[in-house]
Design a protein around this motif. Structure first.
Motif, PDB file in Angstrom:
ATOM      1  N   ASN A  94      13.070  -8.722  14.126  1.00 32.25           N
ATOM      2  CA  ASN A  94      13.222 -10.092  13.439  1.00 32.25           C
ATOM      3  C   ASN A  94      14.203 -11.117  12.539  1.00 32.25           C
ATOM      4  O   ASN A  94      14.541 -10.147  12.192  1.00 32.25           O
ATOM      5  CB  ASN A  94      11.432  -9.230  12.860  1.00 32.25           C
ATOM      6  CG  ASN A  94      10.922 -11.117  12.336  1.00 32.25           C
ATOM      7  OD1 ASN A  94      11.253 -12.199  12.769  1.00 32.25           O
ATOM      8  ND2 ASN A  94      10.000 -10.999  11.192  1.00 32.25           N
ATOM      9  N   GLN A  95      14.286 -11.308  13.471  1.00 36.97           N
ATOM     10  CA  GLN A  95      15.795 -12.496  12.302  1.00 36.97           C
ATOM     11  C   GLN A  95      14.581 -13.017  11.646  1.00 36.97           C
ATOM     12  O   GLN A  95      14.167 -14.254  11.636  1.00 36.97           O
ATOM     13  CB  GLN A  95      16.703 -12.742  13.456  1.00 36.97           C
ATOM     14  CG  GLN A  95      17.362 -14.311  13.230  1.00 36.97           C
ATOM     15  CD  GLN A  95      18.428 -14.987  13.481  1.00 36.97           C
ATOM     16  OE1 GLN A  95      18.931 -13.905  14.623  1.00 36.97           O
ATOM     17  NE2 GLN A  95      18.245 -15.703  14.061  1.00 36.97           N
ATOM     18  N   VAL A  96      15.240 -13.165  10.161  1.00 35.07           N
ATOM     19  CA  VAL A  96      15.021 -14.520   8.679  1.00 35.07           C
ATOM     20  C   VAL A  96      15.672 -14.391   7.582  1.00 35.07           C
ATOM     21  O   VAL A  96      16.825 -13.598   7.837  1.00 35.07           O
ATOM     22  CB  VAL A  96      13.964 -12.780   8.108  1.00 35.07           C
ATOM     23  CG1 VAL A  96      12.627 -13.324   9.542  1.00 35.07           C
ATOM     24  CG2 VAL A  96      14.353 -11.808   7.854  1.00 35.07           C
ATOM     25  N   ALA A  97      15.496 -15.887   7.500  1.00 38.25           N
ATOM     26  CA  ALA A  97      16.058 -15.939   6.190  1.00 38.25           C
ATOM     27  C   ALA A  97      16.489 -15.134   4.920  1.00 38.25           C
ATOM     28  O   ALA A  97      14.492 -14.990   4.555  1.00 38.25           O
ATOM     29  CB  ALA A  97      15.950 -17.261   6.048  1.00 38.25           C
ATOM     30  N   TYR A  98      17.121 -14.381   4.478  1.00 33.36           N
ATOM     31  CA  TYR A  98      17.064 -12.824   3.215  1.00 33.36           C
ATOM     32  C   TYR A  98      17.802 -13.278   2.748  1.00 33.36           C
ATOM     33  O   TYR A  98      19.097 -13.213   3.820  1.00 33.36           O
ATOM     34  CB  TYR A  98      16.321 -11.990   4.411  1.00 33.36           C
ATOM     35  CG  TYR A  98      15.821 -10.881   3.018  1.00 33.36           C
ATOM     36  CD1 TYR A  98      15.797 -11.156   1.571  1.00 33.36           C
ATOM     37  CD2 TYR A  98      16.575  -9.631   3.387  1.00 33.36           C
ATOM     38  CE1 TYR A  98      15.677 -10.318   1.412  1.00 33.36           C
ATOM     39  CE2 TYR A  98      15.591  -8.602   2.279  1.00 33.36           C
ATOM     40  CZ  TYR A  98      15.187  -8.966   1.364  1.00 33.36           C
ATOM     41  OH  TYR A  98      15.094  -8.052   0.509  1.00 33.36           O
ATOM     42  N   ASN A  99      18.043 -13.811   1.341  1.00 36.54           N
ATOM     43  CA  ASN A  99      19.672 -13.561   0.580  1.00 36.54           C
ATOM     44  C   ASN A  99      18.541 -13.411  -0.967  1.00 36.54           C
ATOM     45  O   ASN A  99      18.243 -13.345  -1.125  1.00 36.54           O
ATOM     46  CB  ASN A  99      20.250 -14.794   0.548  1.00 36.54           C
ATOM     47  CG  ASN A  99      19.166 -16.103   0.355  1.00 36.54           C
ATOM     48  OD1 ASN A  99      18.781 -15.824  -0.170  1.00 36.54           O
ATOM     49  ND2 ASN A  99      19.453 -17.107   1.574  1.00 36.54           N
ATOM     50  N   LEU A 100      19.614 -13.759  -1.613  1.00 34.77           N
ATOM     51  CA  LEU A 100      18.981 -13.298  -3.272  1.00 34.77           C
ATOM     52  C   LEU A 100      18.690 -14.106  -3.898  1.00 34.77           C
ATOM     53  O   LEU A 100      18.244 -13.669  -4.691  1.00 34.77           O
ATOM     54  CB  LEU A 100      20.770 -13.290  -3.322  1.00 34.77           C
ATOM     55  CG  LEU A 100      21.204 -11.913  -3.739  1.00 34.77           C
ATOM     56  CD1 LEU A 100      23.002 -11.659  -4.064  1.00 34.77           C
ATOM     57  CD2 LEU A 100      20.941 -10.538  -4.745  1.00 34.77           C
ATOM     58  N   LEU A 101      18.959 -15.737  -2.944  1.00 35.24           N
ATOM     59  CA  LEU A 101      18.212 -16.509  -3.441  1.00 35.24           C
ATOM     60  C   LEU A 101      16.807 -16.899  -2.335  1.00 35.24           C
ATOM     61  O   LEU A 101      16.274 -17.874  -2.952  1.00 35.24           O
ATOM     62  CB  LEU A 101      18.855 -18.055  -3.702  1.00 35.24           C
ATOM     63  CG  LEU A 101      20.477 -17.703  -4.197  1.00 35.24           C
ATOM     64  CD1 LEU A 101      21.458 -18.572  -3.836  1.00 35.24           C
ATOM     65  CD2 LEU A 101      20.748 -17.728  -5.872  1.00 35.24           C
ATOM     66  N   PHE A 102      16.604 -16.056  -1.420  1.00 34.06           N
ATOM     67  CA  PHE A 102      15.821 -15.929  -0.808  1.00 34.06           C
ATOM     68  C   PHE A 102      15.043 -14.726  -0.572  1.00 34.06           C
ATOM     69  O   PHE A 102      15.654 -14.504   0.550  1.00 34.06           O
ATOM     70  CB  PHE A 102      15.603 -17.443   0.387  1.00 34.06           C
ATOM     71  CG  PHE A 102      14.209 -18.031   0.493  1.00 34.06           C
ATOM     72  CD1 PHE A 102      13.784 -18.278   0.084  1.00 34.06           C
ATOM     73  CD2 PHE A 102      14.235 -17.198   2.155  1.00 34.06           C
ATOM     74  CE1 PHE A 102      12.459 -19.231   1.079  1.00 34.06           C
ATOM     75  CE2 PHE A 102      13.232 -18.034   2.913  1.00 34.06           C
ATOM     76  CZ  PHE A 102      11.940 -18.726   2.124  1.00 34.06           C
ATOM     77  N   ARG A 103      13.998 -15.230  -1.001  1.00 36.01           N
ATOM     78  CA  ARG A 103      13.230 -12.941  -0.875  1.00 36.01           C
ATOM     79  C   ARG A 103      11.798 -12.689  -0.571  1.00 36.01           C
ATOM     80  O   ARG A 103      11.178 -11.866  -0.619  1.00 36.01           O
ATOM     81  CB  ARG A 103      13.724 -12.087  -2.133  1.00 36.01           C
ATOM     82  CG  ARG A 103      14.737 -13.056  -2.448  1.00 36.01           C
ATOM     83  CD  ARG A 103      15.612 -11.133  -4.111  1.00 36.01           C
ATOM     84  NE  ARG A 103      14.704 -10.003  -3.930  1.00 36.01           N
ATOM     85  CZ  ARG A 103      14.219  -9.258  -5.830  1.00 36.01           C
ATOM     86  NH1 ARG A 103      15.481  -9.921  -6.715  1.00 36.01           N
ATOM     87  NH2 ARG A 103      13.155  -8.690  -5.229  1.00 36.01           N
ATOM     88  N   ALA A 104      11.213 -14.246   0.155  1.00 37.50           N
ATOM     89  CA  ALA A 104      10.127 -14.405   0.352  1.00 37.50           C
ATOM     90  C   ALA A 104      10.099 -13.417   1.746  1.00 37.50           C
ATOM     91  O   ALA A 104       8.663 -12.914   1.598  1.00 37.50           O
ATOM     92  CB  ALA A 104      10.087 -15.778   1.119  1.00 37.50           C
ATOM     93  N   VAL A 105      11.176 -12.650   1.903  1.00 37.87           N
ATOM     94  CA  VAL A 105      10.280 -11.493   3.247  1.00 37.87           C
ATOM     95  C   VAL A 105       9.684 -10.055   2.398  1.00 37.87           C
ATOM     96  O   VAL A 105       8.949  -9.573   3.279  1.00 37.87           O
ATOM     97  CB  VAL A 105      11.342 -11.699   3.996  1.00 37.87           C
ATOM     98  CG1 VAL A 105      11.612 -13.072   5.623  1.00 37.87           C
ATOM     99  CG2 VAL A 105      12.448 -10.944   3.734  1.00 37.87           C
ATOM    100  N   GLU A 106      10.246 -10.264   1.115  1.00 36.71           N
ATOM    101  CA  GLU A 106       9.947  -8.965   0.424  1.00 36.71           C
ATOM    102  C   GLU A 106       8.227  -8.701   0.532  1.00 36.71           C
ATOM    103  O   GLU A 106       7.816  -7.845   0.198  1.00 36.71           O
ATOM    104  CB  GLU A 106      10.563  -8.168  -0.388  1.00 36.71           C
ATOM    105  CG  GLU A 106      12.151  -8.916  -0.467  1.00 36.71           C
ATOM    106  CD  GLU A 106      12.590  -8.647  -2.077  1.00 36.71           C
ATOM    107  OE1 GLU A 106      13.808  -8.456  -1.630  1.00 36.71           O
ATOM    108  OE2 GLU A 106      12.253  -8.623  -2.831  1.00 36.71           O
TER     109      GLU A 106
END
Length: 263
Positions: A94-106
């Motif tokens: 699953n390819q998702v937006a995930y970085n230090l400033l956007f952690r919603a997938v957690e």
């Protein structure tokens, strides 16, 4: 496609967007106008949504024929993942937006993927340049980039999420990361690319580049040795921004008039 690629099979075939009214409306609008209209999304105008089952049944058929090795998805929330898995498909990634400033997938997506052995590919690890240290305030960010839920939609006619954003907290968080990088002798890019790779369930980080030098620096950054203490400090320093943005994994579509319009 296989003929053009001179290949016998495709290693990974991905459904790029959830098959929903919201997703279809955005791309339908783009198709009609022949150019991207970032601000306009009209899901109510989508009369028919093809069933998710059809897409995955077709992909499984191609996989059985040996034309596809692995099936993946992109930008899928838990609801769409469940619908897909119900067809019997084995989802590889699953390819998702995930970085230090956007952690919603957690909140939901990452735990679900770990439970079902779905690897996570992270896109936008540099958060459109914010994690390079290039931008110091909202005023520095081009309008077409300042469309995510980090920013106040009332200030940007290109934005469509309808939320007030967390601009002050966003740039305080960027400054914290910059301070951590300087203290430990790393670049912000090194920290930005290394941090998601240290998260359980993440197998790959997709870093964009427009120049050859950026490719080289991205590769070097991903290979940098970052201690667990630094990773922990980065996690703690971005926790309040994570809470402010919440569990909605869509950076561009928000809650408008109490109605959830995201995935």
């Amino acid at each position: 496609t296989l003929k053009r690629l001179d290949a016998k099979s495709i290693d990974l075939y991905m459904v790029h967007w959830p098959i929903t009214k919201v997703g279809m409306a955005h791309f339908a609008n783009e198709e009609k106008s022949k150019q991207i209209n970032y601000s306009k999304s009209e899901p109510h105008k989508i009369k028919e949504v093809p069933p998710t089952t059809r897409a995955f049944q077709d992909l499984m058929k191609l996989q059985k024929e040996g034309l596809i090795k692995h099936i993946g998805v992109s930008n899928f929330g838990v609801k769409q993942l469940k619908e897909a898995l119900a067809t019997g498909v084995k989802i590889a990634v699953n390819q998702v937006a995930y970085n230090l400033l956007f952690r919603a997938v957690e909140y939901e997506v990452l735990p679900f993927c770990k439970k079902h052995d779905i690897q996570v590919l992270c896109y936008s690890p540099l958060m459109q340049g914010l994690l390079t240290g290039r931008y110091k305030s909202t005023a520095d960010v081009p309008l077409y980039r300042a469309r995510t839920r980090h920013y106040d939609s009332r200030k940007n006619k290109l934005s469509r999420h309808g939320e007030n954003g967390s601009e002050e907290l966003l740039f305080k968080t960027v400054e914290r990361i910059s301070t951590i990088a300087a203290r430990y002798g790393h670049t912000m890019v090194e920290l930005a690319l290394s941090w998601p790779l240290k998260q359980p369930g993440v197998s790959c980080v997709i870093a964009g580049a427009t120049k050859e030098s950026q490719v080289d620096s991205n590769a070097a950054a991903a290979a940098a040795k970052i201690s667990e203490d630094v990773i922990k400090e980065l996690t703690e320093s971005t926790e309040d921004l994570k809470e402010a943005l919440g569990s909605n994994i869509d950076m561009y579509q928000g809650v408008v008039n109490g109605v959830q319009t995201s995935r």
